[in-house]
Write a protein that holds these residues in place. Structure first.
Motif, PDB file in Angstrom:
ATOM      1  N   THR A 174       2.574   1.211  -5.313  1.00  0.00           N
ATOM      2  CA  THR A 174       1.739   1.676  -4.194  1.00  0.00           C
ATOM      3  C   THR A 174       1.359   3.137  -4.449  1.00  0.00           C
ATOM      4  OG1 THR A 174       3.431   2.673  -2.770  1.00  0.00           O
ATOM      5  CG2 THR A 174       3.152   0.278  -2.589  1.00  0.00           C
ATOM      6  N   GLY A 191      12.673  -1.244  -4.387  1.00  0.00           N
ATOM      7  CA  GLY A 191      12.941  -0.316  -5.485  1.00  0.00           C
ATOM      8  C   GLY A 191      11.647   0.382  -5.860  1.00  0.00           C
ATOM      9  N   ILE A 207       7.958   0.086  -6.308  1.00  0.00           N
ATOM     10  CA  ILE A 207       6.869  -0.823  -5.924  1.00  0.00           C
ATOM     11  C   ILE A 207       5.532  -0.125  -6.187  1.00  0.00           C
ATOM     12  CG2 ILE A 207       5.918  -2.208  -4.026  1.00  0.00           C
ATOM     13  CD1 ILE A 207       8.862  -2.927  -4.796  1.00  0.00           C
ATOM     14  N   ILE A 265       2.772  -1.329   1.300  1.00  0.00           N
ATOM     15  CA  ILE A 265       3.617  -2.425   1.795  1.00  0.00           C
ATOM     16  C   ILE A 265       3.221  -2.810   3.217  1.00  0.00           C
ATOM     17  CG2 ILE A 265       6.000  -2.970   2.462  1.00  0.00           C
ATOM     18  CD1 ILE A 265       6.873  -1.153   0.041  1.00  0.00           C
ATOM     19  N   LYS A 324      16.551   7.530   4.110  1.00  0.00           N
ATOM     20  CA  LYS A 324      16.756   6.082   3.961  1.00  0.00           C
ATOM     21  C   LYS A 324      18.218   5.707   4.215  1.00  0.00           C
ATOM     22  CE  LYS A 324      12.470   5.151   3.163  1.00  0.00           C
ATOM     23  NZ  LYS A 324      11.669   4.463   4.188  1.00  0.00           N
ATOM     24  N   TYR A 329      14.228  12.493   0.973  1.00  0.00           N
ATOM     25  CA  TYR A 329      13.761  11.121   1.226  1.00  0.00           C
ATOM     26  C   TYR A 329      14.934  10.135   1.212  1.00  0.00           C
ATOM     27  CZ  TYR A 329      11.373   6.698   0.019  1.00  0.00           C
ATOM     28  OH  TYR A 329      10.932   5.401  -0.024  1.00  0.00           O
ATOM     29  N   ASN A 382       7.835   0.444   9.103  1.00  0.00           N
ATOM     30  CA  ASN A 382       7.523   0.556   7.673  1.00  0.00           C
ATOM     31  C   ASN A 382       7.225   1.973   7.226  1.00  0.00           C
ATOM     32  OD1 ASN A 382       6.292  -0.394   4.975  1.00  0.00           O
ATOM     33  ND2 ASN A 382       4.557   0.601   5.989  1.00  0.00           N
ATOM     34  N   THR A 435      -4.050   8.659   9.240  1.00  0.00           N
ATOM     35  CA  THR A 435      -5.271   9.409   8.882  1.00  0.00           C
ATOM     36  C   THR A 435      -6.419   8.535   8.383  1.00  0.00           C
ATOM     37  OG1 THR A 435      -4.408   9.763   6.644  1.00  0.00           O
ATOM     38  CG2 THR A 435      -3.997  11.510   8.252  1.00  0.00           C
ATOM     39  N   ASP A 436      -6.109   7.419   7.730  1.00  0.00           N
ATOM     40  CA  ASP A 436      -7.144   6.686   7.003  1.00  0.00           C
ATOM     41  C   ASP A 436      -7.692   5.509   7.819  1.00  0.00           C
ATOM     42  OD1 ASP A 436      -8.824   5.585   5.132  1.00  0.00           O
ATOM     43  OD2 ASP A 436      -7.401   5.762   3.475  1.00  0.00           O
ATOM     44  N   SER A 484      -1.947   1.056   6.892  1.00  0.00           N
ATOM     45  CA  SER A 484      -3.303   1.186   6.346  1.00  0.00           C
ATOM     46  C   SER A 484      -3.334   0.950   4.843  1.00  0.00           C
ATOM     47  CB  SER A 484      -3.881   2.569   6.671  1.00  0.00           C
ATOM     48  OG  SER A 484      -3.061   3.585   6.158  1.00  0.00           O
ATOM     49  N   ARG A 485      -2.160   0.985   4.199  1.00  0.00           N
ATOM     50  CA  ARG A 485      -2.125   0.744   2.745  1.00  0.00           C
ATOM     51  C   ARG A 485      -0.717   0.291   2.343  1.00  0.00           C
ATOM     52  NH1 ARG A 485      -2.118   7.007   0.282  1.00  0.00           N
ATOM     53  NH2 ARG A 485       0.159   7.138   0.192  1.00  0.00           N
ATOM     54  N   HIS A 539       3.666   6.958  -4.833  1.00  0.00           N
ATOM     55  CA  HIS A 539       4.132   7.699  -6.013  1.00  0.00           C
ATOM     56  C   HIS A 539       3.177   8.838  -6.367  1.00  0.00           C
ATOM     57  CE1 HIS A 539       7.138   4.624  -6.248  1.00  0.00           C
ATOM     58  NE2 HIS A 539       6.188   3.710  -6.197  1.00  0.00           N
ATOM     59  N   ASP A 594       0.590   8.939  15.448  1.00  0.00           N
ATOM     60  CA  ASP A 594       1.660   9.555  14.669  1.00  0.00           C
ATOM     61  C   ASP A 594       2.958   9.019  15.260  1.00  0.00           C
ATOM     62  OD1 ASP A 594       3.689  11.078  13.638  1.00  0.00           O
ATOM     63  OD2 ASP A 594       2.685  13.004  13.915  1.00  0.00           O
TER      64      ASP A 594
HETATM   65  P1  NAP Z   1       2.279   4.338   1.281  1.00  0.00           P
HETATM   66  O1  NAP Z   1       1.418   3.499   0.416  1.00  0.00           O
HETATM   67  O2  NAP Z   1       2.418   5.794   0.932  1.00  0.00           O
HETATM   68  O3  NAP Z   1       1.732   4.217   2.777  1.00  0.00           O
HETATM   69  C1  NAP Z   1       2.220   5.047   3.776  1.00  0.00           C
HETATM   70  C2  NAP Z   1       1.605   4.639   5.102  1.00  0.00           C
HETATM   71  O4  NAP Z   1       2.222   5.407   6.141  1.00  0.00           O
HETATM   72  C3  NAP Z   1       0.116   4.896   5.198  1.00  0.00           C
HETATM   73  O5  NAP Z   1      -0.464   3.773   5.838  1.00  0.00           O
HETATM   74  C4  NAP Z   1       0.018   6.130   6.108  1.00  0.00           C
HETATM   75  O6  NAP Z   1      -1.145   6.129   6.911  1.00  0.00           O
HETATM   76  C5  NAP Z   1       1.204   5.903   7.003  1.00  0.00           C
HETATM   77  N1  NAP Z   1       1.739   7.094   7.676  1.00  0.00           N
HETATM   78  C6  NAP Z   1       2.233   8.230   7.107  1.00  0.00           C
HETATM   79  N2  NAP Z   1       2.705   9.065   8.068  1.00  0.00           N
HETATM   80  C7  NAP Z   1       2.502   8.421   9.262  1.00  0.00           C
HETATM   81  C8  NAP Z   1       2.801   8.743  10.614  1.00  0.00           C
HETATM   82  N3  NAP Z   1       3.400   9.901  10.955  1.00  0.00           N
HETATM   83  N4  NAP Z   1       2.456   7.854  11.582  1.00  0.00           N
HETATM   84  C9  NAP Z   1       1.846   6.679  11.264  1.00  0.00           C
HETATM   85  N5  NAP Z   1       1.573   6.313   9.997  1.00  0.00           N
HETATM   86  C10 NAP Z   1       1.895   7.184   9.008  1.00  0.00           C
HETATM   87  O7  NAP Z   1       3.767   3.765   1.410  1.00  0.00           O
HETATM   88  P2  NAP Z   1       4.452   2.481   0.720  1.00  0.00           P
HETATM   89  O8  NAP Z   1       4.738   2.795  -0.684  1.00  0.00           O
HETATM   90  O9  NAP Z   1       3.698   1.255   1.085  1.00  0.00           O
HETATM   91  O10 NAP Z   1       5.848   2.494   1.465  1.00  0.00           O
HETATM   92  C11 NAP Z   1       6.064   1.810   2.679  1.00  0.00           C
HETATM   93  C12 NAP Z   1       7.547   1.919   2.996  1.00  0.00           C
HETATM   94  O11 NAP Z   1       8.300   1.413   1.898  1.00  0.00           O
HETATM   95  C13 NAP Z   1       8.024   3.365   3.212  1.00  0.00           C
HETATM   96  O12 NAP Z   1       9.001   3.409   4.219  1.00  0.00           O
HETATM   97  C14 NAP Z   1       8.642   3.710   1.873  1.00  0.00           C
HETATM   98  O13 NAP Z   1       9.628   4.705   1.988  1.00  0.00           O
HETATM   99  C15 NAP Z   1       9.241   2.371   1.488  1.00  0.00           C
HETATM  100  N6  NAP Z   1       9.499   2.247   0.051  1.00  0.00           N
HETATM  101  C16 NAP Z   1       8.484   2.261  -0.841  1.00  0.00           C
HETATM  102  C17 NAP Z   1       8.768   2.158  -2.196  1.00  0.00           C
HETATM  103  C18 NAP Z   1       7.698   2.162  -3.246  1.00  0.00           C
HETATM  104  O14 NAP Z   1       8.050   2.205  -4.442  1.00  0.00           O
HETATM  105  N7  NAP Z   1       6.445   2.131  -2.890  1.00  0.00           N
HETATM  106  C19 NAP Z   1      10.094   2.042  -2.623  1.00  0.00           C
HETATM  107  C20 NAP Z   1      11.094   2.032  -1.677  1.00  0.00           C
HETATM  108  C21 NAP Z   1      10.786   2.122  -0.332  1.00  0.00           C
HETATM  109  P3  NAP Z   1      -2.495   6.954   6.530  1.00  0.00           P
HETATM  110  O15 NAP Z   1      -2.771   6.635   5.069  1.00  0.00           O
HETATM  111  O16 NAP Z   1      -3.499   6.403   7.477  1.00  0.00           O
HETATM  112  O17 NAP Z   1      -2.222   8.397   6.762  1.00  0.00           O
END
Ligand code: NAP
Length: 243
Positions: A187, A183, A185, A14, A156, A152, A87, A35-36, A11-12, A190, A60
């Motif tokens: 989004t 690394g 990103i 990556i 990973k 966390y 993801n 949720t969103d 939903s948001r 944070h 979920d």
């Molecule tokens: P994000 O913006 O926080 O988005 C998280 C997403 O996960 C949202 O769409 C949320 O949905 C969904 N979600 C959470 N719990 C869930 C569940 N139990 N079942 C189904 N959906 C669920 O995350 P992001 O930053 O894009 O990260 C995506 C991936 O990249 C993650 O695995 C993260 O660990 C990894 N990563 C991110 C970064 C970074 O810097 N951003 C760095 C390294 C790795 P709702 O909003 O609808 O609840």
């Protein structure tokens, strides 16, 4: 056979960027969310407006019954799921280990790792030769995220072992399993950790002197799913600006 992809947590961030990218090529895209609904619908709206095919599906993915329902629903709409992006990932307020409750640790492991296990198992049961899985890990698997997110980082590390093991189990069945390790990103994750400006604060410590974008990660995921990476399995692409 048409390409059908489930992207968890799309939903948001990556996941959403990956959904939009794959939706522009030949994939039918299931945008999973928790949720969103509005955000997930907006991702699908953007794909459908551009001539793609997508729907949002609330589940979920740390719950086995909901995962099985999601796969069945998608199969009934479009046929077998041919591609999967594990993801979804969460983190909670940054703190040192001493303050992390067992409940929080379990929640992080269940959301970040059990979800990938459950979705991959549902995927593998279909036995679609030529399919591919991409797991979204993090460079935290090697840094350990001390004083911030050890729970966390642990999840990973588990994802990396999972990628390696599953890739070897499935190699001879012509199902490839790879991983991206982002690394810092840009989004909203944070903000969930209590520091919306985290990427800016840490930019000077990144060799390329900037954070990455969700679109940059999506490009790597799309490549690992595609026939262009047909001889790649059990591999990891770090997207961390040199970190
Ligand atoms: P994000 O913006 O926080 O988005 C998280 C997403 O996960 C949202 O769409 C949320 O949905 C969904 N979600 C959470 N719990 C869930 C569940 N139990 N079942 C189904 N959906 C669920 O995350 P992001 O930053 O894009 O990260 C995506 C991936 O990249 C993650 O695995 C993260 O660990 C990894 N990563 C991110 C970064 C970074 O810097 N951003 C760095 C390294 C790795 P709702 O909003 O609808 O609840």
């Amino acid at each position: 056979m048409s390409k059908v992809v489930i992207i968890t947590g799309a939903s948001r961030g990556i996941g959403a960027a990956t959904a939009k990218l794959l939706g522009c090529s030949e994939y039918k895209v299931c945008v999973n969310y928790l949720t969103d609904k509005n955000a997930a619908d907006s991702v699908c709206g953007s794909i459908n407006e551009n001539g793609g095919v997508a729907f949002a599906h609330k589940a979920d993915v740390s719950d086995e019954a909901q995962v099985l329902d999601m796969f069945e629903y998608v199969r009934n709409q479009w046929g077998e799921v041919t591609h999967l992006v594990n993801n979804v990932g969460v983190l909670f307020t940054k703190t040192e280990l001493i303050n992390v409750s067992a409940e929080r640790f379990t929640k992080v492991l269940n959301t970040n790792v059990l979800s990938a296990f459950l979705c991959s198992k549902a995927f593998v049961k279909q036995n679609v030769a030529g399919g591919a899985i991409v797991n979204v890990s993090s460079i935290a698997s090697r840094t350990g995220a001390p004083f911030e997110y050890v729970d966390y980082a642990t999840s990973k590390g588990a994802m990396d072992s999972f990628t390696k093991g599953l890739s070897l189990e499935l190699a001879a069945k012509h199902i490839r399993v790879n991983s991206v390790r982002p690394g810092f990103i840009q989004t909203d994750i944070h903000a969930d950790g209590g520091e919306p400006g985290r990427v800016e604060r840490l930019s000077s410590q990144i060799p390329m002197q900037r954070g990455g974008t969700a679109d940059e990660v999506a490009q790597a995921i799309a490549w690992l799913l595609s026939p262009q990476s047909s001889y790649v399995t059990g591999s990891f692409i770090d997207l961390a600006g040199g970190k």
